[in-house]
Design a protein around this motif. Structure first.
Motif, short mmCIF file in Angstrom:
data_model
loop_
_atom_site.label_atom_id
_atom_site.label_comp_id
_atom_site.label_asym_id
_atom_site.label_seq_id
_atom_site.Cartn_x
_atom_site.Cartn_y
_atom_site.Cartn_z
N LYS A 1 0.83 -1.20 0.00
CA LYS A 1 0.00 0.00 0.00
C LYS A 1 0.87 1.25 0.00
CE LYS A 1 -3.82 2.21 2.47
NZ LYS A 1 -4.73 2.12 3.64
N GLN A 2 1.96 1.22 0.77
CA GLN A 2 2.86 2.36 0.82
C GLN A 2 3.52 2.60 -0.53
OE1 GLN A 2 5.95 1.98 3.72
NE2 GLN A 2 6.57 4.13 3.59
N ILE A 3 3.94 1.52 -1.19
CA ILE A 3 4.53 1.65 -2.53
C ILE A 3 3.51 2.23 -3.51
CG2 ILE A 3 5.45 0.35 -4.49
CD1 ILE A 3 6.67 -1.60 -2.46
N GLY A 4 2.26 1.75 -3.40
CA GLY A 4 1.21 2.27 -4.27
C GLY A 4 0.96 3.75 -4.06
N LEU A 5 0.93 4.18 -2.82
CA LEU A 5 0.72 5.59 -2.52
C LEU A 5 1.90 6.43 -3.01
CD1 LEU A 5 -0.74 5.34 1.10
CD2 LEU A 5 -1.98 5.94 -0.98
N THR A 6 3.11 5.89 -2.85
CA THR A 6 4.30 6.61 -3.34
C THR A 6 4.26 6.75 -4.85
OG1 THR A 6 5.60 5.71 -1.50
CG2 THR A 6 6.82 6.63 -3.35
N TYR A 7 3.82 5.68 -5.53
CA TYR A 7 3.73 5.74 -7.00
C TYR A 7 2.70 6.78 -7.44
CZ TYR A 7 2.69 4.39 -11.78
OH TYR A 7 2.48 4.42 -13.14
N LYS A 8 1.55 6.81 -6.77
CA LYS A 8 0.52 7.79 -7.13
C LYS A 8 1.00 9.21 -6.91
CE LYS A 8 -3.46 4.77 -6.19
NZ LYS A 8 -4.65 4.56 -5.33
N MET A 9 1.70 9.43 -5.79
CA MET A 9 2.23 10.76 -5.51
C MET A 9 3.26 11.16 -6.57
SD MET A 9 5.15 12.41 -4.25
CE MET A 9 6.03 11.12 -3.35
N ARG B 1 13.34 8.92 -8.70
CA ARG B 1 12.31 9.80 -9.25
C ARG B 1 11.25 10.13 -8.19
NH1 ARG B 1 13.02 9.73 -15.10
NH2 ARG B 1 11.10 10.91 -15.38
N ALA B 2 10.97 9.18 -7.30
CA ALA B 2 10.04 9.45 -6.21
C ALA B 2 10.61 10.50 -5.26
CB ALA B 2 9.73 8.16 -5.46
N GLU B 3 11.91 10.37 -4.97
CA GLU B 3 12.57 11.35 -4.11
C GLU B 3 12.55 12.74 -4.74
OE1 GLU B 3 16.69 11.54 -1.53
OE2 GLU B 3 16.79 10.81 -3.59
N ARG B 4 12.83 12.78 -6.05
CA ARG B 4 12.83 14.06 -6.76
C ARG B 4 11.43 14.68 -6.74
NH1 ARG B 4 14.51 13.40 -12.73
NH2 ARG B 4 16.20 12.29 -11.65
N ALA B 5 10.41 13.85 -6.92
CA ALA B 5 9.03 14.34 -6.90
C ALA B 5 8.66 14.87 -5.52
CB ALA B 5 8.08 13.24 -7.32
N ALA B 6 9.10 14.16 -4.48
CA ALA B 6 8.81 14.59 -3.11
C ALA B 6 9.45 15.93 -2.81
CB ALA B 6 9.28 13.53 -2.12
#
Length: 228
Positions: free
Chosen positions: A13-21, A76-81
């Motif tokens: 679920k956490q991975i899914g939320l991170t992907y959506k963000m 890419r998730a870190e960059r988006a955050a």
């Protein structure tokens, strides 16, 4: 077994939320991550056919493809955050809170009415003051806090950092790296002593009587964040 089963859905679920963000900020993240996996697997499989071991190469390619996809997605998730945190009050404090062991972080040790902030991190590199907000106003806040730290912890070097993209400033995503690159000049015992002194100072300040009710209209808020 029950604990492992309960943890797995949480991680997924956490991975899914991170992907959506991440996808909201970076719409191509899915295509890029999938492309990296396919190319990595394809190259290893092709090498396997050339050397006559396609099965072993395929297994290795699958593992390396999964690893490459995880690395690319993480970056890419870190960059988006960081992109979403940019220009948000308190963003630097959020980064400092995740700097890791060996550092004691105190958010918002100084603030003015324009919501310019100074955060403090104490470690073996000494005292680091991180300011965020308008650079001109933050410089005044940092200067005042730096003098106060010099009186409280004479033996500790005090480094000041301004978060931003201008000359001499440090971007949000490079704060952690910048702090970790600072030379370690204090032993652990001295760091503990400094933290105890700063904590006592904070307790004394928090115990000072604060008048209740609305702020008087003629009250002035100077740059160091204390009312006159």
């Amino acid at each position: 077994m029950a604990r492992e089963k309960s943890e797995n859905p949480g991680r997924l679920k956490q991975i899914g939320l991170t992907y959506k963000m991440t996808r909201r900020v970076d719409p191509k993240v899915g295509l890029v991550v999938a492309g990296v996996g396919i190319v990595t697997f394809g190259v290893l499989l092709a090498v396997g056919f050339l050397i006559g071991h396609p099965v072993y190469a395929g297994i290795l390619g699958f593992l390396l493809a999964f690893l490459a996809m995880a690395i690319v997605f993480g970056r890419r998730a870190e960059r988006a955050a960081f992109g979403q945190m940019e220009n948000q009050p308190g963003a630097a404090a959020a980064v400092l809170e995740n700097i890791g062991r060996g550092w004691t972080v105190t958010p918002a040790v100084a603030m003015n009415r324009n919501q310019d902030l100074v955060h403090r991190a104490v470690g073996r590199a000494g005292i680091v003051l991180v300011g965020e907000g308008n650079p001109n106003r933050v410089k005044a806040l940092l200067a005042a806090e730096k003098k106060r730290m010099a009186r409280v912890a004479v033996e500790a070097p005090v480094t000041d950092i301004i978060v931003g993209s201008g000359e001499g400033e440090v971007s949000l995503k490079k704060i952690r790296t910048t702090l970790l690159k600072l030379p370690r000049v204090l032993p652990g015992q001295k760091v503990t002593e400094i933290n105890d002194r700063l904590k006592a100072l904070g307790d004394l300040m928090s115990n000072m009587p604060i008048p209740k009710g609305p702020m008087p209209k003629n009250a002035r808020m100077p740059r160091n964040g204390k009312m006159r």
